[in-house]
Design a protein around this motif. Structure first.
Motif, short mmCIF file in Angstrom:
data_model
loop_
_atom_site.label_atom_id
_atom_site.label_comp_id
_atom_site.label_asym_id
_atom_site.label_seq_id
_atom_site.Cartn_x
_atom_site.Cartn_y
_atom_site.Cartn_z
N ASN A 8 0.84 -1.20 0.00
CA ASN A 8 0.00 0.00 0.00
C ASN A 8 0.87 1.25 0.00
O ASN A 8 0.56 2.22 -0.69
CB ASN A 8 -0.94 0.01 1.20
N HIS A 9 1.95 1.24 0.78
CA HIS A 9 2.84 2.39 0.84
C HIS A 9 3.53 2.60 -0.51
O HIS A 9 3.67 3.73 -0.97
CB HIS A 9 3.87 2.22 1.94
N ARG A 10 3.95 1.51 -1.13
CA ARG A 10 4.57 1.62 -2.46
C ARG A 10 3.56 2.14 -3.49
O ARG A 10 3.93 2.90 -4.39
CB ARG A 10 5.16 0.28 -2.87
N LEU A 12 1.23 4.29 -2.87
CA LEU A 12 1.17 5.74 -2.66
C LEU A 12 2.28 6.43 -3.44
O LEU A 12 2.05 7.46 -4.07
CB LEU A 12 1.31 6.08 -1.17
N HIS A 31 -3.30 10.63 -2.89
CA HIS A 31 -2.16 10.11 -2.14
C HIS A 31 -1.67 11.03 -1.04
O HIS A 31 -0.86 10.63 -0.22
CB HIS A 31 -0.99 9.76 -3.08
N VAL A 73 10.30 0.92 2.77
CA VAL A 73 9.16 1.08 3.66
C VAL A 73 9.53 0.50 5.02
O VAL A 73 10.07 -0.60 5.11
CB VAL A 73 7.92 0.35 3.09
N ASP A 76 5.35 3.23 9.40
CA ASP A 76 4.58 4.31 8.79
C ASP A 76 5.45 5.25 7.96
O ASP A 76 5.01 6.33 7.57
CB ASP A 76 3.81 5.10 9.85
N ARG A 77 6.69 4.84 7.66
CA ARG A 77 7.63 5.69 6.89
C ARG A 77 7.93 5.08 5.53
O ARG A 77 8.05 3.87 5.38
CB ARG A 77 8.95 5.88 7.64
N ILE A 78 8.09 5.98 4.57
CA ILE A 78 8.54 5.62 3.23
C ILE A 78 9.72 6.52 2.92
O ILE A 78 9.65 7.73 3.13
CB ILE A 78 7.45 5.87 2.17
N ARG A 111 5.82 10.31 6.09
CA ARG A 111 5.10 9.61 7.14
C ARG A 111 3.69 9.37 6.62
O ARG A 111 3.05 10.30 6.10
CB ARG A 111 5.05 10.43 8.43
N VAL A 112 3.22 8.14 6.73
CA VAL A 112 1.89 7.76 6.25
C VAL A 112 0.93 7.72 7.44
O VAL A 112 1.27 7.20 8.50
CB VAL A 112 1.93 6.39 5.54
N LEU A 117 -0.14 10.13 2.40
CA LEU A 117 1.11 10.80 2.74
C LEU A 117 0.78 12.01 3.61
O LEU A 117 0.16 12.97 3.14
CB LEU A 117 1.85 11.22 1.47
#
Length: 143
Positions: A8-10, A12, A31, A73, A76-78, A111-112, A117
């Protein structure tokens, strides 16, 4: 990390990259969180401010493209390394179009929160960017 969270983060980040490569700020809310906080001193907080910033980029570099490298990832960080390129065809931070090609990289951390984002930090070589445009960045700051 919950199963599927990294994917999911990727997704975004892919939506962020697609927004830039499609030059379509209308998708930024897909996003970016409404209360988005940006720690870049030239970008104000919020979705609207982010959309306005990227529209300025699209106006100055109508052929701008970005490629995502090393997207990592962790909870909660990317974090990622991004490579941008484009031709300077419009005013950019007060610098009139030069017709020069610009290529630079950024290191970004987000931070997600609630699947969007919510907060952003980045590192850019602004001096190197303006040097490519034939402008003395440090003299520009003094003006």
């Amino acid at each position: 990390m919950l199963p599927g969270m990294a994917d999911n983060h990727r997704a975004l980040i892919q939506a962020f990259v697609d927004m830039i490569n499609n030059h379509d700020v209308s998708t930024i809310g897909e996003h970016t969180a409404p209360g988005h906080i940006d720690h870049n001193p030239v970008v104000a907080d919020g979705v609207e401010a982010n959309a306005a910033f990227f529209q300025q980029i699209f106006d100055a570099f109508p052929d701008v493209r970005v490629v995502a490298h090393d997207v990592l990832v962790d909870g909660d960080r990317i974090a990622g390394r991004f490579e941008y390129s484009g031709t300077h065809q419009g005013t950019f931070f007060g610098v009139p179009a030069t017709g020069r090609r610009l290529a630079f990289q950024s290191i970004d951390i987000w931070r997600v929160e609630d699947g969007l984002l919510a907060e952003h930090w980045d590192q850019l070589d602004m001096g190197g960017m303006f040097h490519q445009l034939g402008v003395d960045f440090y003299a520009l700051q003094q003006a």
